[in-house]
Scaffold this active site. Sequence first.
Site, PDB file in Angstrom:
ATOM      1  N   LYS A   1       1.538  69.095  33.042  1.00 42.53           N
ATOM      2  CA  LYS A   1       0.095  69.310  33.101  1.00 42.53           C
ATOM      3  C   LYS A   1      -0.539  68.724  34.357  1.00 42.53           C
ATOM      4  O   LYS A   1      -1.633  69.146  34.764  1.00 42.53           O
ATOM      5  CB  LYS A   1      -0.565  68.693  31.871  1.00 42.53           C
TER       6      LYS A   1
ATOM      7  N   SER B   1       8.980  70.621  29.549  1.00 39.24           N
ATOM      8  CA  SER B   1       7.579  70.492  29.963  1.00 39.24           C
ATOM      9  C   SER B   1       6.982  69.119  29.752  1.00 39.24           C
ATOM     10  O   SER B   1       6.010  68.767  30.418  1.00 39.24           O
ATOM     11  CB  SER B   1       6.733  71.541  29.219  1.00 39.24           C
TER      12      SER B   1
END
Length: 462
Positions: free
Chosen positions: A89, A341
Amino acid sequence: MMEYSLDSGASVSDNSDSIEMQETEDMSDDPFCNPEKPVRVTFEEITSAAYKIRSGIKNTPCEKSHISQLTGMNIYLKKDFLQHTGSFKERGARYALLMLNEQERRNGIIAASLGNHAQAVCYHGYKLGIPVTVVMPLIAPIMKIQKCREYKANVIIEGKDMDEAKKTAYKLSKEKNLTYINGYDHPHIIAGQGTIGLEILEQVSDIDAVVVPTGGGGLLAGVSVAVKMLNPQIKIIGVESERCASYSKAMSNGSPLFTPIEGTLADGLAVPEVGYNAWETSKNLLDKLVVVKEEMIALAILRFIENEKCVVEGAGACGLAAILAGQLDEFKGKRVVLILSGGNIDTTILGRCLERGLAADGRLVKCRVTVSDRPGGISELCKIFGSIGVSIKDIIHERAWVASDVFSVEVIVVCETRDYTHSVELRNLLRSKYKKFEFENFPIESTLVATNKDLFSDDLDP
């Protein structure tokens, strides 16, 4: 392969001031995410993002995995959980912050997030001197809330889920004149996430597929554009949990559709509706979407810890979960990149995941056995378990609810075995010794990945 096109629909340019601000009074509280006129993020925007964020983002490794030999595939792991805040992110967050104009920087930004996006904007806002407010729902992991506070952000805990947290953030953005940055659908967020795709193609040659964890669709959209532009032959595979299958519902509906979210190990993917910009950008680039079960996510987390010595959160483990479940068997012998991720899993959740993973792997089993209540009955049962090397983790016996004679007792045993084959050996032994016994949730062999040498492929890269 699905048709690939980048020359239709709206697009976003390098300058934040030039993004078309749509009228949204009747459509959305977020001016950058207009369902009537979605923005299609371009390859040029992604390359611009890569240049601008390069000094503040780690170029994370993409390495050959030890799990390759267990799956019959050449698996490469893009380890973006090694970013400072533990997730991909940061890429989109930094780019979105860098693209603010001077007035927006002074006023500050606001975001709604379960954790990873919040940590990313808080950290990079702190580094860039931009005031940050984040709204996090009550279900947000405590560890992630604390990290945001450490970055000097204004943290507001409100709402039972992400939908309520977003509404609060929208309201505050108008009241306090703050720029709202959507964690998965803002065009600059999508462009920033797409830089992962550029790095992957620089690091690994002859890729057959890239597997992308999918929630709101921002990562999928950015990576799809980057990868397909540079090599249209590479397959893009989206993966989501069955308990937050919002992209699947969007595909069935032909457009984003609100989807009720259940509690999931992949909390980073728990987005009730795919972003409109993400959908517009990715819908024609996706080759396959896979929905995985929770127990396979837990098993994938266990595999990463045991084989790779890395802790990955549920969202990041979804790609391996799909492989372990046999849902990507068409890539046997081929080169597949999994995007890890994030690694921000709460320690209490990690313990539960490991237990569920052991259960899914056939190594933690629970059984009920009716034995004699005379002296030595339970002792004999324990000796049977020990005779084949099974470790008893917990044992409970019940007398009052046994329907047979009063000289019997039901014993509930939780035990640890070496593998599925060892569990089968235990089951067969109990069958030969006792008339009444049963296993709870005994693993199914077809869902497991064998670890014997017969599965090793000579075609795999050394």
